[in-house]
Design an enzyme around this catalytic site. Structure first.
Site, PDB file in Angstrom:
ATOM      1  N   PHE A 120       1.391   6.343   5.209  1.00 44.08           N
ATOM      2  CA  PHE A 120       0.678   4.978   5.963  1.00 44.08           C
ATOM      3  C   PHE A 120       0.370   4.509   5.174  1.00 44.08           C
ATOM      4  O   PHE A 120      -0.073   4.572   4.327  1.00 44.08           O
ATOM      5  CB  PHE A 120      -0.649   6.348   6.278  1.00 44.08           C
ATOM      6  CG  PHE A 120      -0.330   7.516   7.840  1.00 44.08           C
ATOM      7  CD1 PHE A 120       0.227   6.946   8.252  1.00 44.08           C
ATOM      8  CD2 PHE A 120       0.139   8.456   6.052  1.00 44.08           C
ATOM      9  CE1 PHE A 120       0.993   9.041   8.957  1.00 44.08           C
ATOM     10  CE2 PHE A 120       0.430   9.799   6.289  1.00 44.08           C
ATOM     11  CZ  PHE A 120       0.573   9.801   7.489  1.00 44.08           C
ATOM     12  N   HIS A 139       2.996  11.958   3.258  1.00 39.94           N
ATOM     13  CA  HIS A 139       2.258  11.092   2.020  1.00 39.94           C
ATOM     14  C   HIS A 139       0.319  11.455   2.568  1.00 39.94           C
ATOM     15  O   HIS A 139       0.361  11.518   3.440  1.00 39.94           O
ATOM     16  CB  HIS A 139       2.062   9.437   2.652  1.00 39.94           C
ATOM     17  CG  HIS A 139       0.985   8.932   2.184  1.00 39.94           C
ATOM     18  ND1 HIS A 139       1.266   8.496   0.082  1.00 39.94           N
ATOM     19  CD2 HIS A 139       0.057   8.040   2.396  1.00 39.94           C
ATOM     20  CE1 HIS A 139      -0.048   7.935   0.157  1.00 39.94           C
ATOM     21  NE2 HIS A 139      -0.959   7.935   1.438  1.00 39.94           N
ATOM     22  N   GLY A 154       0.865  -1.355  -0.131  1.00 42.84           N
ATOM     23  CA  GLY A 154       0.530   0.356   0.356  1.00 42.84           C
ATOM     24  C   GLY A 154       0.749   1.013  -0.042  1.00 42.84           C
ATOM     25  O   GLY A 154       1.856   1.471  -0.742  1.00 42.84           O
ATOM     26  N   CYS A 155       0.164   2.150   0.616  1.00 44.80           N
ATOM     27  CA  CYS A 155       0.952   3.720   0.406  1.00 44.80           C
ATOM     28  C   CYS A 155       2.391   4.062   0.865  1.00 44.80           C
ATOM     29  O   CYS A 155       3.010   4.780   0.595  1.00 44.80           O
ATOM     30  CB  CYS A 155      -0.097   4.660   0.931  1.00 44.80           C
ATOM     31  SG  CYS A 155      -1.773   4.414   0.058  1.00 44.80           S
ATOM     32  N   TYR A 156       2.772   2.828   1.989  1.00 46.34           N
ATOM     33  CA  TYR A 156       3.493   3.412   2.959  1.00 46.34           C
ATOM     34  C   TYR A 156       4.881   3.071   2.169  1.00 46.34           C
ATOM     35  O   TYR A 156       6.187   2.334   2.900  1.00 46.34           O
ATOM     36  CB  TYR A 156       3.717   2.554   4.119  1.00 46.34           C
ATOM     37  CG  TYR A 156       3.924   1.043   4.633  1.00 46.34           C
ATOM     38  CD1 TYR A 156       4.256   0.156   4.525  1.00 46.34           C
ATOM     39  CD2 TYR A 156       2.337   0.801   4.842  1.00 46.34           C
ATOM     40  CE1 TYR A 156       4.062  -1.008   4.654  1.00 46.34           C
ATOM     41  CE2 TYR A 156       1.540  -0.417   5.035  1.00 46.34           C
ATOM     42  CZ  TYR A 156       2.533  -2.020   4.880  1.00 46.34           C
ATOM     43  OH  TYR A 156       2.806  -2.497   5.076  1.00 46.34           O
TER      44      TYR A 156
END
Length: 400
Positions: A362, A292, A157-159
């Protein structure tokens, strides 16, 4: 002797050819979902509340009327959106060309570096899968030897970008002769869901497509570099069900609830304090915050909780406005914006020749990843375009 640090010596970003106005995407979703007037107003308000102006996609459909779609069904009957298999076909066709644009943007600003000296390739992506994968396709498209060492980091994911940077940092510290390219490529808009659930509406309102690349080496570039100082991560179990990424029959189903900002708000100060304490720093000594941009509310609660001056975190808001949330690639867009700012203005922080940057991202878990970078600016000979991005021509693979 192994290097004490690794260095980011070049950063490049890229977006697909199709730019979509946020209001037009909202209209697409309202029409596709066949919403009544009340729900249409709710959905339009949600999209407006994101403070996103534009998002990019490998798909043209979001700005086209029904009847001219190339991917979604040209019908208003209650059929679901395309299957996982159909979405993965587009991912396999489009991900590598977009990644190549980001790589070339990265290396174009660092002509002293020879691509053929690259030893390691780290590819980060959570929006598609196939094998042999994009790591192998990139090795072949770039003309790299088959001995190039590869690592594929998926579904974080985003991290995910921070884990890619961690891997590159460890490689370079272990082998000072290593030259590592970290590439993040995400086609989030392939996974828009046909649903009346508010959590799906929120995901449909936030995500866009993009790619970014970073070159990591054991020695700093003469004119400009970001030294990698430290990483710190933590899990927040109370957020496990509030942010999730699940493969279902009709696509990758993103869960992102309204509780996420509050969970991050309660934990972010402690996490950042631990990161800074490791480096004997205080929050007042951080010059830039590469946050982010998972969403407007997330950025706002972090800024308020940490009492961050808006000037120090403005790039996250700018990236969110211009591109939306591009999952793992997004924080690298923020770092690129900071890189450009420092190169253009040679910003002078009083009484300190360096610039401290704190990066925070995150993702599912709920996971918080953070890092500390030290920017050093020498005498740059080339001007950077402000928040530059490179667009990829639809369907065309760039020549090696």
């Amino acid at each position: 002797m192994n290097p004490a640090r690794s260095y980011m010596n070049a950063i490049g970003t890229a977006v697909p050819a199709y730019a979509h106005d946020q209001n037009r995407i909202a209209q697409f979703m309202a029409e596709t979902l066949q919403l009544d007037k009340a729900d249409r107003r709710r959905l339009m308000a949600l999209f407006s509340h994101t403070k996103i102006d534009t998002r990019y996609s490998v798909l043209p459909d979001y700005s086209r009327p029904n009847g001219q779609f190339t991917f979604y069904p040209n019908t208003l009957d209650p059929k679901p959106f395309p299957t996982v298999g159909q979405r993965m076909e587009i991912y396999r066709r489009e991900a590598v060309p977009l990644a190549l644009q980001a790589i070339r943007a990265c290396l174009a600003d660092y002509p002293e570096f020879s691509l053929q000296s690259l030893t390691h390739l780290v590819v980060v992506s959570c929006t598609g899968f196939y094998a042999p994968g994009p790591d192998i396709d990139l090795v072949e498209a770039l003309g790299l030897p088959g001995t190039t060492q590869r690592l594929l980091i998926g579904f974080m994911g985003c991290y995910g970008a921070l884990n890619g940077l961690k891997a590159a940092d460890a490689i370079v510290r272990a082998d000072p002769d290593a030259h590592v390219l970290v590439v993040c490529v995400e086609l989030c808009t392939l996974h828009f869901q046909k649903s009346d659930r508010p959590v799906d509406w929120l995901a449909n309102a936030l995500f866009g497509d993009g790619a970014a690349a970073v070159l990591i080496q054991s020695r700093a570039r003469i004119d400009q570099s970001f030294a990698v100082q430290s990483f710190y991560s933590d899990l927040l179990p109370e957020g496990r069900d509030e942010m999730a990424w699940t493969i279902r029959d009709w696509g990758f189903d993103m869960t992102l609830t309204a509780k996420v900002p509050a969970i991050i708000q309660r934990s972010i100060a402690v996490l950042l304090e631990r990161l800074l304490n490791r480096n004997k720093l205080t929050i007042s000594q951080v010059d830039y915050f590469a946050l982010h941009p998972g969403g407007r509310r997330i950025l706002e609660v972090i800024e308020a909780q940490l009492n961050i001056e808006p000037e120090k975190s403005r790039f996250a808001f700018e990236v969110l406005s211009r591109y939306g949330n591009m999952s793992s690639a997004t924080i690298l867009f923020v770092l690129k914006a900071i890189w450009n700012e420092l190169a253009d203005s040679q910003a002078d922080v009083p009484n300190r020749p360096f610039h401290q940057i704190s990066g925070i991202a995150f993702g599912p878990g709920l996971t918080i990843e953070s890092m500390l970078l030290l920017a050093q600016i020498g005498q740059p000979e080339r001007k950077q375009a402000p928040l530059a991005d490179v667009r990829v021509d639809h369907l065309h693979l760039v020549e090696s």
